[in-house]
Design a protein around this motif. Structure first.
Motif, mmCIF file in Angstrom:
data_model
loop_
_atom_site.group_PDB
_atom_site.id
_atom_site.type_symbol
_atom_site.label_atom_id
_atom_site.label_comp_id
_atom_site.label_asym_id
_atom_site.label_seq_id
_atom_site.Cartn_x
_atom_site.Cartn_y
_atom_site.Cartn_z
ATOM 1 N N TRP A 196 0.835 -1.202 0.000
ATOM 2 C CA TRP A 196 0.000 0.000 0.000
ATOM 3 C C TRP A 196 0.871 1.254 0.000
ATOM 4 O O TRP A 196 0.694 2.153 -0.818
ATOM 5 N N GLN A 197 1.804 1.310 0.911
ATOM 6 C CA GLN A 197 2.609 2.519 1.103
ATOM 7 C C GLN A 197 3.443 2.869 -0.130
ATOM 8 O O GLN A 197 3.671 4.035 -0.401
ATOM 9 N N ASN A 198 3.863 1.864 -0.879
ATOM 10 C CA ASN A 198 4.733 2.098 -2.042
ATOM 11 C C ASN A 198 3.974 2.226 -3.356
ATOM 12 O O ASN A 198 4.600 2.364 -4.410
ATOM 13 N N SER A 199 2.664 2.182 -3.313
ATOM 14 C CA SER A 199 1.872 2.230 -4.543
ATOM 15 C C SER A 199 1.372 3.629 -4.849
ATOM 16 O O SER A 199 0.977 4.367 -3.947
ATOM 17 N N ASN A 200 1.391 3.963 -6.131
ATOM 18 C CA ASN A 200 0.846 5.238 -6.594
ATOM 19 C C ASN A 200 -0.516 5.066 -7.258
ATOM 20 O O ASN A 200 -1.376 5.921 -7.145
ATOM 21 N N TYR A 201 -0.683 3.958 -7.973
ATOM 22 C CA TYR A 201 -1.951 3.641 -8.642
ATOM 23 C C TYR A 201 -2.536 2.395 -8.002
ATOM 24 O O TYR A 201 -1.911 1.336 -8.016
ATOM 25 N N ILE A 202 -3.739 2.532 -7.466
ATOM 26 C CA ILE A 202 -4.432 1.433 -6.793
ATOM 27 C C ILE A 202 -5.629 1.008 -7.654
ATOM 28 O O ILE A 202 -6.485 1.833 -7.972
ATOM 29 N N GLY A 203 -5.690 -0.262 -8.011
ATOM 30 C CA GLY A 203 -6.857 -0.815 -8.701
ATOM 31 C C GLY A 203 -7.751 -1.474 -7.668
ATOM 32 O O GLY A 203 -7.273 -2.294 -6.866
ATOM 33 N N ILE A 204 -9.025 -1.117 -7.637
ATOM 34 C CA ILE A 204 -9.941 -1.631 -6.611
ATOM 35 C C ILE A 204 -11.370 -1.571 -7.139
ATOM 36 O O ILE A 204 -11.714 -0.689 -7.918
#
Length: 185
Positions: free
Chosen positions: A39-47
């Protein structure tokens, strides 16, 4: 149990949850998710945008926006069983489609290429200790995950986990499963 039996069992348990219990567990699961490096290292989250009986994803989406992350939600095309992810910057950019699903409005959102999505939060009904899942049976995520290179995880209630599930050769397990009790895999 068969996949169909698992689906029926877990849907029944999800539908029978009390509102306050659901809220408390949702908060615990979200807190576990936000502590992960993925989570902390992600810029684009697919959900996905959750339906009323599912684990609530709106808290996760709002937290991503607060942290300056880009949120991408799926748009499914039933004619060819494909899906794409589109950037969502407001819940006003959603429309209610079939089966009470909320998907992005095409003319108000833009497609985000698969390779841009750092973290894909994969939905499902039940997950096993190896990361295999049983979803709703459409196969959209199984096809999408075939050549997806980013990180994957799933969030669910602890009763949505099992030691082992039936799976097919084309099924792609997620890297982590997070419940209110913590993480495994």
């Amino acid at each position: 149990m068969t996949k169909s039996e698992w689906r029926k069992k877990i849907k029944s348990e999800l539908l029978s949850m009390e509102g306050n219990d659901r809220k408390v567990l949702n908060e615990k699961i979200a807190a576990q998710l936000f502590k992960t490096e993925l989570w902390q290292n992600s810029n684009y989250i697919g959900i996905t945008v959750s339906r009323k009986f599912e684990l609530d994803t709106t808290t996760v989406i709002k937290k991503a926006w607060e942290e300056g992350k880009k949120v991408c939600v799926p748009k499914c095309y039933s004619a060819n069983k494909k899906m794409e992810f589109r950037e969502l910057s407001s819940f006003d950019e959603l429309e209610n489609v079939y089966m009470d699903l909320y998907e992005p409005v095409i003319d108000r959102t833009k497609v985000i290429p698969k390779e841009n999505i750092d973290l894909l939060i994969v939905p499902g009904l039940v997950f096993d200790k190896k990361g295999y899942r049983i979803g709703y049976g459409g196969g959209y995520y199984d096809r999408f995950l075939q050549n997806y290179q980013g990180s994957t995880l799933s969030i669910c209630y602890s009763f949505q986990t099992a030691e082992q599930l039936p799976f097919e050769v084309f099924d792609v397990p997620v890297e982590q499963v997070i419940t209110e009790e913590g993480r495994y895999i």
